[in-house]
Design a protein around this motif. Structure first.
Motif, PDB file in Angstrom:
ATOM      1  N   TRP A   1      16.200  -8.864   7.924  1.00  0.00           N
ATOM      2  CA  TRP A   1      16.966  -9.973   7.795  1.00  0.00           C
ATOM      3  C   TRP A   1      18.330  -9.214   8.553  1.00  0.00           C
ATOM      4  O   TRP A   1      19.012  -9.285   9.044  1.00  0.00           O
ATOM      5  N   ASP A   2      18.448  -7.850   7.675  1.00  0.00           N
ATOM      6  CA  ASP A   2      19.055  -6.854   6.977  1.00  0.00           C
ATOM      7  C   ASP A   2      19.453  -5.899   8.720  1.00  0.00           C
ATOM      8  O   ASP A   2      20.567  -5.927   8.231  1.00  0.00           O
ATOM      9  N   LYS A   3      18.894  -6.427   9.272  1.00  0.00           N
ATOM     10  CA  LYS A   3      18.032  -5.414  10.902  1.00  0.00           C
ATOM     11  C   LYS A   3      17.998  -6.650  12.236  1.00  0.00           C
ATOM     12  O   LYS A   3      18.073  -6.261  12.976  1.00  0.00           O
ATOM     13  N   GLU A   4      18.602  -7.701  12.037  1.00  0.00           N
ATOM     14  CA  GLU A   4      18.312  -8.994  12.941  1.00  0.00           C
ATOM     15  C   GLU A   4      19.065  -8.774  14.773  1.00  0.00           C
ATOM     16  O   GLU A   4      20.396  -8.255  14.029  1.00  0.00           O
ATOM     17  N   VAL A   5      18.588  -8.887  15.719  1.00  0.00           N
ATOM     18  CA  VAL A   5      19.539  -8.710  16.477  1.00  0.00           C
ATOM     19  C   VAL A   5      19.463  -9.920  17.371  1.00  0.00           C
ATOM     20  O   VAL A   5      19.327 -10.690  17.483  1.00  0.00           O
TER      21      VAL A   5
ATOM     22  N   SER B   1       1.136  -1.190   0.069  1.00  0.00           N
ATOM     23  CA  SER B   1       0.258   0.198  -0.417  1.00  0.00           C
ATOM     24  C   SER B   1       0.983   1.198   0.167  1.00  0.00           C
ATOM     25  O   SER B   1       0.287   2.553  -0.137  1.00  0.00           O
ATOM     26  N   GLY B   2       2.324   1.073   0.055  1.00  0.00           N
ATOM     27  CA  GLY B   2       3.167   2.360  -0.186  1.00  0.00           C
ATOM     28  C   GLY B   2       3.730   2.482   1.233  1.00  0.00           C
ATOM     29  O   GLY B   2       4.171   3.233   1.217  1.00  0.00           O
ATOM     30  N   TYR B   3       3.364   1.737   2.225  1.00  0.00           N
ATOM     31  CA  TYR B   3       4.567   2.271   3.218  1.00  0.00           C
ATOM     32  C   TYR B   3       5.556   1.443   3.507  1.00  0.00           C
ATOM     33  O   TYR B   3       5.889   0.916   2.498  1.00  0.00           O
ATOM     34  N   ASP B   4       6.801   2.681   3.654  1.00  0.00           N
ATOM     35  CA  ASP B   4       8.115   2.016   3.994  1.00  0.00           C
ATOM     36  C   ASP B   4       8.427   1.684   5.425  1.00  0.00           C
ATOM     37  O   ASP B   4       8.373   2.105   6.448  1.00  0.00           O
ATOM     38  N   VAL B   5       8.063   0.057   5.339  1.00  0.00           N
ATOM     39  CA  VAL B   5       8.055  -0.958   6.346  1.00  0.00           C
ATOM     40  C   VAL B   5       8.891  -1.346   6.484  1.00  0.00           C
ATOM     41  O   VAL B   5       9.602  -1.630   5.798  1.00  0.00           O
ATOM     42  N   ILE B   6       9.274  -1.725   7.838  1.00  0.00           N
ATOM     43  CA  ILE B   6      10.037  -2.429   8.305  1.00  0.00           C
ATOM     44  C   ILE B   6       9.791  -3.413   9.453  1.00  0.00           C
ATOM     45  O   ILE B   6       8.274  -3.257  10.410  1.00  0.00           O
ATOM     46  N   HIS B   7       9.672  -5.208   9.046  1.00  0.00           N
ATOM     47  CA  HIS B   7       9.665  -5.819   9.139  1.00  0.00           C
ATOM     48  C   HIS B   7      10.938  -6.717  10.113  1.00  0.00           C
ATOM     49  O   HIS B   7      10.915  -7.836   9.516  1.00  0.00           O
ATOM     50  N   PRO B   8      11.463  -6.624  10.943  1.00  0.00           N
ATOM     51  CA  PRO B   8      12.314  -7.288  11.507  1.00  0.00           C
ATOM     52  C   PRO B   8      12.340  -8.315  12.460  1.00  0.00           C
ATOM     53  O   PRO B   8      10.943  -8.693  12.661  1.00  0.00           O
ATOM     54  N   MET B   9      13.438  -8.927  12.151  1.00  0.00           N
ATOM     55  CA  MET B   9      13.387 -10.198  13.521  1.00  0.00           C
ATOM     56  C   MET B   9      14.852 -10.266  13.863  1.00  0.00           C
ATOM     57  O   MET B   9      15.758  -9.837  13.505  1.00  0.00           O
TER      58      MET B   9
ATOM     59  N   PHE C   1      14.239  -0.422  19.036  1.00  0.00           N
ATOM     60  CA  PHE C   1      15.065   0.953  18.949  1.00  0.00           C
ATOM     61  C   PHE C   1      16.409   0.607  18.221  1.00  0.00           C
ATOM     62  O   PHE C   1      17.207   0.866  17.118  1.00  0.00           O
ATOM     63  N   ARG C   2      16.950  -0.742  18.662  1.00  0.00           N
ATOM     64  CA  ARG C   2      18.220  -1.272  18.112  1.00  0.00           C
ATOM     65  C   ARG C   2      18.049  -2.135  16.523  1.00  0.00           C
ATOM     66  O   ARG C   2      18.811  -1.469  15.307  1.00  0.00           O
ATOM     67  N   TYR C   3      17.015  -2.161  16.527  1.00  0.00           N
ATOM     68  CA  TYR C   3      16.187  -2.651  14.854  1.00  0.00           C
ATOM     69  C   TYR C   3      16.272  -1.085  13.646  1.00  0.00           C
ATOM     70  O   TYR C   3      16.280  -1.750  12.799  1.00  0.00           O
ATOM     71  N   THR C   4      16.376   0.045  14.249  1.00  0.00           N
ATOM     72  CA  THR C   4      15.829   0.700  13.763  1.00  0.00           C
ATOM     73  C   THR C   4      17.869   1.302  13.608  1.00  0.00           C
ATOM     74  O   THR C   4      17.832   2.636  12.490  1.00  0.00           O
TER      75      THR C   4
END
Ligand code: ANZ
Ligand code: ZN
Length: 875
Positions: A122-126, A70-78, A510-513
């Motif tokens: 996955w590039d945001k994985e902590v 729908s046009g959002y800049d989504v972050i969906h981390p794990m 916060f770390r995901y950001t």
């Protein structure tokens, strides 16, 4: 055409997406709607993805995919909540390094998430147990310390005798058992690190108001946990001429008590002190008997009626300052760290005080100073209500209500001698974070053996690495412990406690950001743009602690200027969804109550139900929390391997609303499988009908059926979008998919629907289902593109469909039925068939429609093709 099996579809598309990531095409991805942060509670890496994980990660994956489309800049981390006891216990039991055990579990679970087709960043994985992460958990601790939020205090702590660790109060249940081992917790005195969460209690309480997208139930739990009580602080003075020596030796001349019932002040018959009250401790040194009592009472439960009367010690009631006649007891029922650790005992009006009094002063009648407003109290009972009337024993205050009387008494005493004042108390305690365990982030503090006291580890020396080890507490490693003081260079030793793992999870979002930042927890700008989390999905078991700690840390980080605090007063989570538990189908032998293994029953005849092979009787079926002993566990990976990820995902969403308990019945997945087969056959028939990919529909050439089909598709776009956007009604979402598929199949069977409408409808169907069943959507999409002679490009680069209903002008003039919200209300003569919508609405309103439309706005005007009717949708 038979097509691929669903499990083959998974494989095919997983492979293609690996080489052509569906989100790589930044050029075509429009993110005009701004950021959207979808967070699901990160798992503990046990090594096995269980059905509860499948549920939560399916929900978050579907919603993240929808938002992206729908046009959002989504972050969906794990990430992985990777410190904690199980790794340590595995290490001890099996002699494996907890790090090795943990990382290999993470590996396994990553693969399982892949199998469920979760589209994660996955590039945001902590990983909380990685030094890159816990370096900053340690820095966070030092930040808290430097801001006065972390302090050390000797405290009576809850000691789990089996796990051999300190537990936070929150980790002990009402019966005094450890949440971990179930053992009865013992009391022990140790120096511990605390975080001053109570400093932010007012904000944590007040700001529940701004969380209008949190479940009410969760907010109530948080409010009760913080537990604010309105009341008064009352001071009871010792006789200054008494020889107890307290005044000179301890600077103590009084006992303060918190009460919510100042109206009962005339009825105070005794004062009770907690076991660790300074007065109790001082007296225990004079009275060996009291010392003995304290030792024994330590392990008594809080509802114990035990008490020790301090001989010769009396206090005065501030209402009668010169009379020292109130006896003083030490009692385990008084909580050491609530209020002032003292109770003004009113056995005439409080049930616990009454029970205590009866035990310790048998036969002495308690003072009764309040009576019920209407009825009377039965003989032998006490009036413990808060809404009574002060009786004649309350002197000048007699006749006032409890509420008025309480206030008046405080005012009176405060003027008389300043020994009473209004206050509030919290149930919330400061957060005890020290753990005497190995597998956690070491507390980054150094104890100087010379003069510097406690010194934080300098930033450049972070992280304080865990030594290699097999789970023995850090205090046993001399190599770890021995160090030098950062201030004076003299001999020093490290703090050997590790942090509560709730500390790791209080800031991971916060770390995901900014997951790779080597210098700070996160960059100010990045966090301030991406936080707060827009949608957080997880289990209700974290409703109190994890969420409260996260709110505290987030507010603290805003207060120190680490991030802007966003538009919710530093709150980290805008919307919270708590998903329900997944229960398993449980088979029980009705005669013995024994749980049955699946292989003990014969289920070949669904009409009769499961027959117990050994007895020939029908087994009882119930739905219960999954457990090994009930043989009712379900393995999500097995379900995916036999039915495909798409069907499994749709099935788990379809079975229950997200917040409800879900009764997992795998055999029902056949309904979903049939539906997915119908989707593919709709695609095939659309192609067989001959593709008409005209981009603009010529409305004037459409048949009545075309318009009907088209408008039904548009209605479903609206409903499905609402379900995904705001309502999160994921089960009705799936039934809408099924209905839409039916509608399109019916259209395909009809000779009068045009290929152009069918093609567009089928395309729309595929787009709408793509968040839930990505492989099937992509497969159908590829077939359509191929039939159109085009190269495949992923369906995930398409924009989410927007509804555009066709409005058809009235063809017949004459009497028309007027339908409002589906109800036929009257008939109206319409002669001008080209009348505009606005004129038509005005005409309907002025001819009696107003009555039916009062206070409503018209959402849609539908003029069924060629039929003498007008339908209004109003809300
Ligand atoms: C006199 C009294 C008379 C009370 C009466 C109650 C009823 P909440 O509402 O939970 O805040 N209290 C105070 N400090 C305590 C401690 N450290 N340990 C155990 N009990 C403590 O409870 C406040 C009430 O709990 C206070 O009001 C006090 O008893 C007791 F008819 O004071 B009350
Ligand atoms: Zn020093």
């Amino acid at each position: 055409s038979a097509g691929l099996l669903s499990t083959q579809l998974d494989e095919k598309w997983k492979k293609i997406w690996k080489s052509h990531p569906p989100r790589a095409d930044a050029a075509t991805s429009d993110t005009s709607k701004g950021k959207y942060f979808v967070l699901s509670m990160f798992p503990y890496p046990s090594g096995i993805l269980h059905i509860g994980h499948l549920r939560v990660y399916t929900i978050s994956d579907v919603l993240a995919r929808y938002r992206r489309l729908s046009g959002y800049d989504v972050i969906h981390p794990m990430g992985w909540d990777a410190f904690g006891l199980p790794a340590e216990n595995a290490a001890i039991e099996r002699n494996v390094d907890p790090a090795v055990w943990t990382y290999s579990n993470i590996e396994k679970m990553r693969a399982q998430m892949d199998i469920m087709l979760a589209d994660l960043d996955w590039d945001k994985e902590v990983i909380t147990c990685s030094p890159e992460y816990y370096k900053f958990t340690q820095k966070l601790f030092i930040m808290l310390y430097e801001s006065g939020y972390a302090y050390r205090k000797e405290a009576v702590v809850n000691w789990d005798p089996i796990e051999k660790t300190v537990l936070a109060n929150e980790q002990v249940d009402n019966e005094g058992r450890s949440w971990r081992s179930g053992a009865i917790v013992e009391k022990k005195k140790l120096e511990q690190w605390f975080l001053a969460i109570t400093k932010l209690a007012p904000q944590l309480l007040d700001d529940l108001k701004v969380l209008d997208k949190w479940p009410k139930k969760v907010k109530t739990m948080q409010r009760n946990w913080i537990g604010k009580s309105e009341g008064a602080e009352i001071q009871f003075l010792f006789n200054p001429s008494s020889e107890n020596g307290l005044i000179s030796k301890l600077g103590l001349d009084r006992v303060s008590a918190f009460t919510t019932r100042p109206d009962t002040l005339f009825g105070v018959d005794y004062v009770a002190l907690s076991l660790n009250h300074p007065v109790s401790e001082w007296y225990s040194k004079q009275h060996p008997q009291l010392a003995k009592f304290l030792e024994e009472a330590k392990n008594l439960p809080e509802d114990s009626k035990a008490g020790f009367k301090i001989p010769g010690l009396f206090l005065s009631n501030p209402l009668t300052p010169d009379t020292y006649d109130i006896p003083v007891f030490v009692a385990p029922y008084v909580i050491g760290d609530y209020g002032h650790g003292a109770v003004m005992g009113c056995p005439g009006h409080d049930l616990r005080d009454n029970a205590f009094w009866a035990e310790n002063n048998p036969g002495v009648e308690p003072s009764v100073v309040v009576r019920p407003a209407s009825d009377t109290v039965a003989p032998g009972e006490i009036f413990a209500g808060k809404d009574g009337i002060l009786n004649e024993k309350s002197g000048q205050f007699a006749g006032l209500t409890s509420k008025e009387g309480g206030s008046a008494i405080i005012d009176y005493v405060s003027k008389l001698n300043g020994l009473a004042s209004k206050t509030t108390q919290l149930k919330l305690r400061d957060w005890l974070i020290s753990r005497q365990r190995f597998w956690g982030a070491p507390i980054p503090m150094i104890h100087c053996e010379t003069d510097c006291g406690i010194v934080p580890v300098p930033e450049e020396d972070l992280p304080v690495l865990l030594p290699d080890g097999l789970g023995a507490p850090l205090s046993t490693s001399e190599e770890f412990t021995k160090t030098t003081c950062p201030k004076c260079g003299g001999p020093a030793h490290r703090d050997t406690d590790t942090m509560d793992t709730f500390m790791d999870s209080s800031w991971y979002f916060f770390r995901y950001t900014d997951p790779k930042n080597p210098n700070q927890l996160f960059d100010y700008e990045k966090a301030s743009t991406l936080m707060p989390v827009d949608l957080y999905i997880g289990g209700v078991e974290h409703a109190i602690l994890h969420l409260l700690y996260s709110r505290f840390i987030s507010k603290f980080l805003a207060e120190t200027g680490a991030w802007s605090g966003g538009d919710l007063n530093g709150e980290p989570i805008k919307r919270l969804v708590t998903q329900g538990m997944v229960h398993g189908r449980t088979l029980i032998d009705g005669e013995t109550g024994r749980f049955l293994k699946p292989e003990e029953v014969d289920e070949s005849n669904p009409q009769v139900g499961p027959i117990i092979k050994s007895t020939g009787k029908v087994a009882e079926i119930s739905s219960e929390k999954m457990s090994k002993s009930k043989f009712n566990g379900a393995d999500p990976v097995k379900c995916i391997t036999s039915h495909g990820a798409d069907a499994t995902r749709a099935h788990i969403l379809f079975q229950a609303p997200v917040s409800d308990v879900l009764n997992w019945e795998e055999q029902r997945i056949v309904g979903i499988e049939r539906w997915l087969a119908r989707v593919q056959s709709a695609v095939d028939s659309t192609i067989e009908k001959g593709l008409d990919t005209t981009s603009e529909l010529d409305v004037s050439k459409l048949s009545a059926e075309d318009v009907k089909l088209w408008n039904e598709v548009q209605k479903k776009i609206e409903q499905i979008t609402a379900a995904l956007h705001e309502d999160l009604s994921m089960n009705t979402l799936i039934s809408d998919y099924m209905k839409l598929t039916r509608t399109i199949l019916n259209g395909l069977e009809s000779p009068t629907t045009s290929p152009a409408v069918l093609y567009k409808s089928t395309k729309t169907l595929l787009q709408l289902i793509s968040p839930v069943t990505p492989a099937n959507a992509e497969e159908g999409w590829e077939k359509l593109l191929k039939a159109d002679g085009k190269e495949w490009t992923t369906i995930f680069n398409q924009r989410w469909p927007q509804p555009s209903p066709i409005e058809v002008t009235i063809k017949a003039s004459g009497k028309h039925r007027i339908i409002i919200n589906g109800k036929s209300v009257f008939e109206l003569e319409i002669t001008d068939t080209s009348i505009s919508d606005d004129e038509l609405i005005a005409l309907i309103r002025s001819n009696g429609g107003d009555e039916h439309l009062a206070g409503k706005t018209i959402k849609r005007v539908i003029r069924p093709d060629g039929k003498p009717a007008v339908s209004l949708i109003a809300a």
